[in-house]
Design an enzyme around this catalytic site. Structure first.
Site: not given
Length: 276
Positions: A224, A84, A90
């Site tokens: 995340h 990424q 993410c």
């Protein structure tokens, strides 16, 4: 109502629950509604005390019926590790990671999907963070292009989605909040890769190697998103196989073995998976 009729109705609902345990564990009121269609109201009033045991038995049977290890990479469901970059995207990578697996299950073709399509078009914050839910809503309502027609740039741009290049849409998606690892294992075993949120501790950020990740400090609110592509659940070792989106220099060529049954990094917080 005769006891034999009552027992027959209970067995009918057990059969329903066995056929679709995830639905029935998430929607207890639907079980009662199904019973209501079969029994008188006064019998239904007594149903909950029986149904707790029914669901417990179904859940135990389901858990005992799944394999002690599953790695969807071996079945062709998982694309290569992606990166990424400096974009906080993410959420888009975990969404495409699970969608790629279900698309392969549906068509037999593993197609790398476009995270950039989601970053630009999914009505989210792009490289400033986003929502797996909104990514799935976009793929359900609009579709998604493959990465070769809508390549990743690592920054938010103007949406340039081309419907003629879209591979298709997903039918729906499921979300489980505050679930448990036994439930996640059943879904991974029977459905395929799933999206989860995790907390990034310092050890998580800097993880390298093939060992099993176990960090007591990895226990805060998730920030995340990653993909669970499998697990090992044997007496000698128990771990999840995590696919990240930080390139192959992180973890073990982009993957991590995360210890099981400790809610490591608060992985039970929120789980998503698509239905194609």
């Amino acid at each position: 109502m005769e006891l034999s009729h009552f027992v027959m109705c209970i067995l009918t609902v057990i059969s329903m629950a066995s056929a679709n345990p995830v639905r029935y564990e998430e929607n207890f009121h639907e079980i009662i509604q199904d019973l209501r269609q079969l029994l008188n109201e006064e019998i239904v009033a007594e149903a909950p005390k029986y149904m707790d045991q029914v669901l417990s038995d179904v859940a135990e049977e389901e858990l005992n019926s799944i394999p002690d290890e599953k790695d969807w990479r071996k079945d062709g469901y998982v694309s290569a590790i992606k990166n990424q970059g400096q974009c906080a995207s993410c959420w888009s990578f975990t969404a495409t990671g699970t969608m790629e697996g279900q698309w392969y299950n549906s068509t037999g073709h593993l197609i790398q999907l476009s995270e950039q399509n989601l970053v630009d078009c999914a009505k989210d914050n792009g490289c400033d963070g986003g929502s797996v839910k909104r990514a799935f809503i976009y793929m359900r309502d609009e579709g998604i292009e493959p990465s070769h027609s809508y390549p990743y740039k690592g920054k938010k741009g103007t949406c340039s989605f081309n419907l003629s290049d879209s591979i298709g849409t997903l039918t729906d998606f499921k979300r489980l909040r505050g679930t448990n690892e036994a439930e996640i294992m059943k879904i991974v075993a029977k459905h395929g890769p799933v999206s989860i949120y995790v907390f990034m501790s310092e050890k998580f950020l800097n993880f390298r190697g093939t060992g099993i990740f176990n960090d007591p400090k990895c226990n805060k609110k998730p920030n995340h998103a990653v993909v669970v592509v499998g697990y090992v659940n044997k007496p000698s070792e128990k771990y999840w196989i995590i696919k990240n989106s930080w390139g192959t220099s992180w973890g073990d060529q982009g993957y991590m073995k995360m210890i099981m049954n400790k809610n490591m990094c608060n992985m039970n917080y929120l789980v998503y998976y698509p239905i194609v």
